[in-house]
Design an enzyme around this catalytic site. Structure first.
Site, short mmCIF file in Angstrom:
data_model
loop_
_atom_site.label_atom_id
_atom_site.label_comp_id
_atom_site.label_asym_id
_atom_site.label_seq_id
_atom_site.Cartn_x
_atom_site.Cartn_y
_atom_site.Cartn_z
N TYR A 192 184.19 -19.29 20.22
CA TYR A 192 184.28 -19.43 18.75
C TYR A 192 183.82 -18.17 18.01
O TYR A 192 183.93 -18.12 16.80
CB TYR A 192 183.50 -20.66 18.25
CG TYR A 192 182.13 -20.85 18.86
CD1 TYR A 192 181.06 -20.07 18.49
CD2 TYR A 192 181.91 -21.85 19.81
CE1 TYR A 192 179.81 -20.24 19.05
CE2 TYR A 192 180.66 -22.05 20.38
CZ TYR A 192 179.62 -21.24 20.00
OH TYR A 192 178.38 -21.42 20.56
N LYS A 193 183.31 -17.17 18.74
CA LYS A 193 182.85 -15.95 18.06
C LYS A 193 184.01 -14.95 18.04
O LYS A 193 184.94 -15.09 17.26
CB LYS A 193 181.62 -15.39 18.77
CG LYS A 193 180.43 -16.35 18.78
CD LYS A 193 179.26 -15.72 19.52
CE LYS A 193 178.12 -16.70 19.76
NZ LYS A 193 177.40 -17.06 18.54
N PHE A 217 169.28 -16.08 24.41
CA PHE A 217 169.46 -17.10 23.38
C PHE A 217 168.61 -18.32 23.74
O PHE A 217 168.62 -18.76 24.89
CB PHE A 217 170.94 -17.47 23.29
CG PHE A 217 171.27 -18.28 22.07
CD1 PHE A 217 171.37 -17.67 20.83
CD2 PHE A 217 171.46 -19.64 22.15
CE1 PHE A 217 171.67 -18.41 19.69
CE2 PHE A 217 171.75 -20.40 21.02
CZ PHE A 217 171.85 -19.78 19.79
N ASP A 270 175.47 -14.39 30.44
CA ASP A 270 176.00 -15.06 29.26
C ASP A 270 176.73 -14.00 28.42
O ASP A 270 176.12 -13.01 27.99
CB ASP A 270 174.84 -15.69 28.47
CG ASP A 270 175.30 -16.47 27.23
OD1 ASP A 270 176.39 -16.16 26.71
OD2 ASP A 270 174.55 -17.35 26.78
N ARG A 319 172.22 -10.00 9.94
CA ARG A 319 173.18 -9.61 10.99
C ARG A 319 174.56 -9.37 10.38
O ARG A 319 175.02 -10.15 9.55
CB ARG A 319 173.36 -10.74 12.01
CG ARG A 319 172.24 -10.98 12.93
CD ARG A 319 172.67 -11.78 14.15
NE ARG A 319 173.44 -12.99 13.84
CZ ARG A 319 173.89 -13.83 14.75
NH1 ARG A 319 173.68 -13.58 16.04
NH2 ARG A 319 174.56 -14.91 14.42
C1 PLP Z 1 174.11 -16.12 23.68
C2 PLP Z 1 174.32 -17.57 23.39
N1 PLP Z 1 174.15 -18.47 24.38
C3 PLP Z 1 174.31 -19.80 24.16
C4 PLP Z 1 174.67 -20.29 22.92
C5 PLP Z 1 174.81 -21.77 22.72
O1 PLP Z 1 176.15 -22.09 22.67
P1 PLP Z 1 176.67 -23.61 22.39
O2 PLP Z 1 176.07 -24.02 21.10
O3 PLP Z 1 178.14 -23.46 22.29
O4 PLP Z 1 176.24 -24.46 23.51
C6 PLP Z 1 174.89 -19.38 21.87
C7 PLP Z 1 175.29 -19.87 20.53
O5 PLP Z 1 175.50 -19.13 19.62
C8 PLP Z 1 174.71 -18.00 22.11
O6 PLP Z 1 174.87 -17.09 21.14
#
Ligand code: PLP
Length: 397
Positions: free
Chosen positions: A209-210, A113, A184, A356
């Site tokens: 939150y997912k 990400f 992650d 998605r």
């Molecule tokens: C794999 C992954 N890492 C990091 C993040 C970033 O998370 P945050 O916005 O809560 O810091 C996300 C957000 O969707 C994500 O999907």
């Protein structure tokens, strides 16, 4: 196949909506509004500042962390809540780098990400380029793990395609050359069975939150393997991670174990929402969730490929290499998704061309999948997406 009709009754899905975006923001568990209301009225309202002790607010980040630990194969006392996932990525990466300070390379992949890569880039700059971030293609990760690597930092399930790394094998390879791992789990926790202890992972982070349904901006979690927990140096050394926050010493001394990964005052209202949301997981086995998620995803892929030939599967075809989401590509993917959402089928879009769809067996069943494909086929067959208003990009896609 396990029966999820009971958990389905625990969620609110608006009338006329088929919700296939629990991989982005989980649906609202019915228990949340009342619990948050109670917390605000009875705890904040009545207890005021006493709530930190009398209502257990101070231990809430650990207590909720233990509930998540069960879902990710971690022992009690190894997970703590707080802050955003991006911050937890920074924290875990900084700690892992400190524990392996003779090495220079952070190894990651282009499927990670972007925020994880951005946080790593910021940390590299902070360290005066003493370390370097190396980003390879997902298929090249294994071969790139060598004895220059300090930390292997990966997202287990790719946010765009759902492709899943083999956490156990890559962790083993990393350890064999003396590298540490940061995983992650944003698209893993509550989506697929995770076995952090069994995989011998060093650090892990994730959001709630997912698939865990904690609500928009719900607090993130961090896991530290017990062997590192008392020696990992916290880069973000806030007072809540201090050994004795209420001694108000002028010098920082890290707290014992996972406590040192706390930073500042925890978000108690958000933790109350998450705590209530986690009730839906009581008695649920991740193996059952996985079996149901694969059945739903396989049905979705088969039906879409039969009825929507203009869409190209972007996710791995092999279910064992996929998380709990399926993506299809189309050059007009954005407009198609907007047309779907206008008809009550909610998924999302990731640039440049991925539609998605997330599968969350706790509240999505076979009828939802079939209903979604009916509407998708209708939108494509009638070119119903080809309207200027569907091409207009919104702030959040
Ligand atoms: C794999 C992954 N890492 C990091 C993040 C970033 O998370 P945050 O916005 O809560 O810091 C996300 C957000 O969707 C994500 O999907």
């Amino acid at each position: 196949m396990a029966d999820f009709s009971q958990t389905r009754s625990l969620f609110r899905i608006p009338e006329g909506v088929i919700y296939l975006d629990g991989n982005s923001l989980g649906a609202l568990p019915l228990a949340v509004p009342a619990r948050v209301g109670r917390m605000i009225e009875a705890e904040w309202g009545q207890e005021l500042i006493r709530g930190w002790n009398s209502a257990g607010w101070m231990v809430q980040p650990r207590r909720v962390g233990d509930r998540i630990a069960r879902l990710i194969g971690a022992a009690p006392g190894t997970v703590v809540m707080g802050d955003t996932l991006s911050i937890k990525v920074y924290q875990a990466l900084a700690a892992a780098l400190s524990l392996n300070s003779t090495r220079r390379v952070i190894l990651s992949d282009s499927g990670n990400f972007p925020s994880d890569l951005y946080m790593a880039q910021g940390l590299v700059r902070m360290l005066g380029d003493r370390v370097a971030l190396k980003v390879v293609e997902p298929e090249e990760v294994e071969a790139a793990i060598d004895d220059s690597v300090a930390v292997l930092m990966l997202t287990e399930v790719d946010y765009r395609t759902g492709r899943m790394h083999d956490m156990k094998a890559l962790t083993r390879k990393a350890h064999s050359v003396g590298a540490l791992t940061v995983w992650d789990l944003a698209h893993s926790a509550g989506a697929v069975p995770v076995d952090l202890a069994g995989a011998d992972a060093d650090f892990a982070v994730g959001c709630t939150y997912k698939y865990l349904n904690g609500g928009p901006g719900a607090p993130a979690f961090i896991y530290v393997a017990p062997r590192h927990a008392d020696i990992a140096p916290p880069a973000l050394s806030g007072w809540m991670g201090h050994e004795a926050p209420f001694a108000f010493d002028l010098d920082y001394r890290p707290g014992g174990g996972i406590e040192r990964m706390r930073i500042g005052t925890p978000p108690i209202i958000a933790l109350a929402a998450l705590d209530a949301a986690l009730d839906a997981w009581d008695g649920v086995s991740m193996q059952d969730v996985r079996a149901a998620s694969i059945a739903l995803s396989e049905l979705f892929i088969a039906e879409v490929e039969k009825r929507c030939p203009s869409l190209r599967l972007a996710s791995p075809r092999d279910a064992s290499r996929r998380g709990s989401q399926v993506s299809f590509r189309h050059p007009d993917g954005y407009a198609i998704m907007r047309a779907l959402i206008a008809r009550g089928v909610i998924g999302d879009f990731r640039a440049p061309d991925a539609l998605r769809f997330g599968f969350t067996p706790l509240y999505i069943g076979e009828a939802d999948v079939r209903g979604a494909v009916d509407i998708l086929a209708e939108v494509l067959d009638g070119k119903l997406w080809d309207r200027p208003e569907y091409r207009q990009k919104e702030l959040v896609t």
